[in-house]
Design an enzyme around this catalytic site. Sequence first.
Site, PDB file in Angstrom:
ATOM      1  N   CYS A 111      -1.676   8.921   4.014  1.00  8.74           N
ATOM      2  CA  CYS A 111      -1.714   8.395   2.654  1.00  8.74           C
ATOM      3  C   CYS A 111      -2.987   8.844   1.943  1.00  8.74           C
ATOM      4  O   CYS A 111      -3.063   8.805   0.722  1.00  8.74           O
ATOM      5  CB  CYS A 111      -1.635   6.886   2.676  1.00  8.74           C
ATOM      6  SG  CYS A 111      -2.807   6.164   3.823  1.00  8.74           S
ATOM      7  N   GLU A 114       0.885  -1.173   0.000  1.00  8.18           N
ATOM      8  CA  GLU A 114       0.000   0.000   0.000  1.00  8.18           C
ATOM      9  C   GLU A 114       0.908   1.204   0.000  1.00  8.18           C
ATOM     10  O   GLU A 114       1.636   1.443   0.962  1.00  8.18           O
ATOM     11  CB  GLU A 114      -0.857   0.014   1.271  1.00  8.18           C
ATOM     12  CG  GLU A 114      -1.763  -1.167   1.417  1.00  8.18           C
ATOM     13  CD  GLU A 114      -2.947  -1.088   0.490  1.00  8.18           C
ATOM     14  OE1 GLU A 114      -3.429   0.028   0.226  1.00  8.18           O
ATOM     15  OE2 GLU A 114      -3.386  -2.141   0.019  1.00  8.18           O
TER      16      GLU A 114
HETATM   17  P1  NAP Z   1       9.052   4.030   3.773  1.00  8.38           P
HETATM   18  O1  NAP Z   1      10.203   4.943   3.874  1.00  8.38           O
HETATM   19  O2  NAP Z   1       8.814   3.385   2.466  1.00  8.38           O
HETATM   20  O3  NAP Z   1       9.244   2.954   4.921  1.00  8.38           O
HETATM   21  C1  NAP Z   1       8.379   1.845   5.124  1.00  8.38           C
HETATM   22  C2  NAP Z   1       9.195   0.618   5.524  1.00  8.38           C
HETATM   23  O4  NAP Z   1       9.767   0.057   4.347  1.00  8.38           O
HETATM   24  C3  NAP Z   1      10.342   0.878   6.464  1.00  8.38           C
HETATM   25  O5  NAP Z   1      10.473  -0.208   7.347  1.00  8.38           O
HETATM   26  C4  NAP Z   1      11.513   0.966   5.526  1.00  8.38           C
HETATM   27  O6  NAP Z   1      12.696   0.593   6.187  1.00  8.38           O
HETATM   28  C5  NAP Z   1      11.182  -0.062   4.472  1.00  8.38           C
HETATM   29  N1  NAP Z   1      11.784   0.233   3.178  1.00  8.38           N
HETATM   30  C6  NAP Z   1      11.634   1.363   2.451  1.00  8.38           C
HETATM   31  N2  NAP Z   1      12.302   1.270   1.287  1.00  8.38           N
HETATM   32  C7  NAP Z   1      12.877   0.043   1.274  1.00  8.38           C
HETATM   33  C8  NAP Z   1      13.685  -0.646   0.333  1.00  8.38           C
HETATM   34  N3  NAP Z   1      14.038  -0.100  -0.837  1.00  8.38           N
HETATM   35  N4  NAP Z   1      14.115  -1.891   0.660  1.00  8.38           N
HETATM   36  C9  NAP Z   1      13.771  -2.436   1.840  1.00  8.38           C
HETATM   37  N5  NAP Z   1      13.013  -1.836   2.763  1.00  8.38           N
HETATM   38  C10 NAP Z   1      12.560  -0.604   2.494  1.00  8.38           C
HETATM   39  O7  NAP Z   1       7.695   4.788   4.113  1.00  8.38           O
HETATM   40  P2  NAP Z   1       7.424   5.815   5.329  1.00  8.38           P
HETATM   41  O8  NAP Z   1       8.205   7.053   5.084  1.00  8.38           O
HETATM   42  O9  NAP Z   1       7.555   5.151   6.597  1.00  8.38           O
HETATM   43  O10 NAP Z   1       5.893   6.187   5.209  1.00  8.38           O
HETATM   44  C11 NAP Z   1       5.418   7.291   4.474  1.00  8.38           C
HETATM   45  C12 NAP Z   1       4.794   6.805   3.179  1.00  8.38           C
HETATM   46  O11 NAP Z   1       3.858   5.775   3.463  1.00  8.38           O
HETATM   47  C13 NAP Z   1       4.004   7.859   2.427  1.00  8.38           C
HETATM   48  O12 NAP Z   1       4.308   7.758   1.064  1.00  8.38           O
HETATM   49  C14 NAP Z   1       2.557   7.485   2.683  1.00  8.38           C
HETATM   50  O13 NAP Z   1       1.656   7.903   1.714  1.00  8.38           O
HETATM   51  C15 NAP Z   1       2.663   5.995   2.748  1.00  8.38           C
HETATM   52  N6  NAP Z   1       1.564   5.400   3.482  1.00  8.38           N
HETATM   53  C16 NAP Z   1       0.667   4.639   2.793  1.00  8.38           C
HETATM   54  C17 NAP Z   1      -0.411   4.092   3.449  1.00  8.38           C
HETATM   55  C18 NAP Z   1      -1.407   3.242   2.723  1.00  8.38           C
HETATM   56  O14 NAP Z   1      -2.174   2.567   3.365  1.00  8.38           O
HETATM   57  N7  NAP Z   1      -1.438   3.237   1.425  1.00  8.38           N
HETATM   58  C19 NAP Z   1      -0.569   4.303   4.817  1.00  8.38           C
HETATM   59  C20 NAP Z   1       0.365   5.069   5.498  1.00  8.38           C
HETATM   60  C21 NAP Z   1       1.439   5.614   4.802  1.00  8.38           C
HETATM   61  P3  NAP Z   1      13.951   1.540   6.149  1.00  8.38           P
HETATM   62  O15 NAP Z   1      13.561   2.793   6.815  1.00  8.38           O
HETATM   63  O16 NAP Z   1      14.986   0.753   6.816  1.00  8.38           O
HETATM   64  O17 NAP Z   1      14.246   1.809   4.708  1.00  8.38           O
END
Ligand code: NAP
Length: 499
Positions: free
Chosen positions: A302, A265
């Site tokens: 999100c 998501e």
């Molecule tokens: P994020 O930076 O993508 O992090 C989410 C998780 O994924 C973390 O544990 C991160 O670990 C890991 N991760 C990220 N990139 C990775 C990669 N290339 N390889 C392996 N692991 C990886 O997201 P966030 O900043 O926490 O959250 C904000 C985003 O989430 C916004 O874009 C928001 O819209 C979205 N969101 C979506 C929803 C939905 O339901 N659609 C709900 C809430 C938030 P690391 O930090 O170690 O990289």
Amino acid sequence: MELTGGQLIGNTLAKAGSRTFTGFNPATGEALSTIFHEATGAEIDRAVELADQAFQQYRKVRGAEKAAFLETIAEEILGLGAVLIETASLETALPEARITGERGRTVGQLRLFAGMLRDGKWENDTTDPAQPDRQPLPKPALRQVQIPIGPVAVFGASNFPLAVSVAGGDTVSALAAGCPVVFKAHPAHPATCELVGRALLRAAAKTGMPDGVFSMVHGASHEVGMQLVQHPLIKAVGFTGSFRGGKALFDLAVRRPEPIPVYAEMGSTNPVFFLPGALQKNAAALAQAFANSVTQGTGQFCTNPGIFVALNSDKSFVGQVAEHLNSISVGAMLTSGIRDAFLNGIAHLKTQEGISSLTHTEDVAPTLLITTTAHAIDNPGVTEEVFGPSTIGIMADNKASVLAFAKSLQGHLTATIHGTAEDFAEYRELIDILTLKVGRLVFNGFPTGVEVSPAMVHGGPFPATTDARSTSVGTTAIYRFTRPFCFQDLPGGLEGEKW
Ligand code: NAP
């Protein structure tokens, strides 16, 4: 409560890794005191192997017992009391009242799934009776049930440290399905993760669940998550977070020798269409409510409405939105990385010819940009998520350009239409177009605020998610972690077994 800073490998604590990190207080930029150890490759392997062993037992646990497990997790989370609220607030800069509300949602979600498990109807247990005398061929007895798919890797997002984290929607739906979970703790709230992870393990012990039904590994670098997704015993991934992260993990999973489903998501900009009748009747109230929706939680949702559409003849409405946004102040962003991405994203949009700004601060602040439908159609990057308190107004000359812009949209979690009965009759085609673009269509409301209930769909076509056939919120999220299975002519005496 003393924090350990280690991995929870089932009931065993492990911190052999030499790479360490700490959480941060985003309001001050200060590093927090607990040292967390990044999981080693061997620790990740152990967590997944233990999950696979636990699966052989956990998949046979009956609904009522799993329900008791989920309900006990809820009690253990509530039992953490103020320390949980304070820790989550410190690590995220989200106000304590917001975290308290989120805890209510998390606990409510656990209880909702427990109710579904007790009721049992979700299993869609369906029998087609045999017809041994059917001509020209006899018909066998067929029975279809749902069975769990195996250990699931779960990644939570930084903006919901409780409801989309350790005991959040993905974990709950996997556990309800009968799948053990290996959770990758979010480095933006590691202490909150540890508190909830240990609460979950206490609940597992109290209700007699096998060791390994839940494990949690830390990592401030991507390696930990990447190794988890590539482990051959992991059978599915639940991810909530950025497009970049979700897509990277999806690509990794499909390249495995055994590809597995990734339910990612990701971000979305949730277009809001203000139709002319609605603005004629109610522009002032809509401008205020829209500005509140854009800035709620510093825009870090999100479902934040990152784009809106109005007719050029309604430009005064845009001015009213700008006035409200200019008068609202927002809190600190969740992490320095998210803050930088917001500032860079807005700066990048502002440099584009054809985009102008109606708000006047340079730092993290409510931001309103405007452009035309023609520019947005020619430059699809305009509608990509800039995570934070901003929105971009897409100004349309007429109905045809509103529809053309709607057709140009990629997938989003939600779209919203504000209109009167006359507007909806006039713009019937807009509803048809948007139905194919999003997971949830909101009428005369705002997309922020996602109800956790059986009918909710929190999903949508790519790039909002990597699998539009599912939802990550609500009880139907369970089907991401089960598969249909059929018994043909199951021998008598075995019908009552749990498979
Ligand atoms: P994020 O930076 O993508 O992090 C989410 C998780 O994924 C973390 O544990 C991160 O670990 C890991 N991760 C990220 N990139 C990775 C990669 N290339 N390889 C392996 N692991 C990886 O997201 P966030 O900043 O926490 O959250 C904000 C985003 O989430 C916004 O874009 C928001 O819209 C979205 N969101 C979506 C929803 C939905 O339901 N659609 C709900 C809430 C938030 P690391 O930090 O170690 O990289």
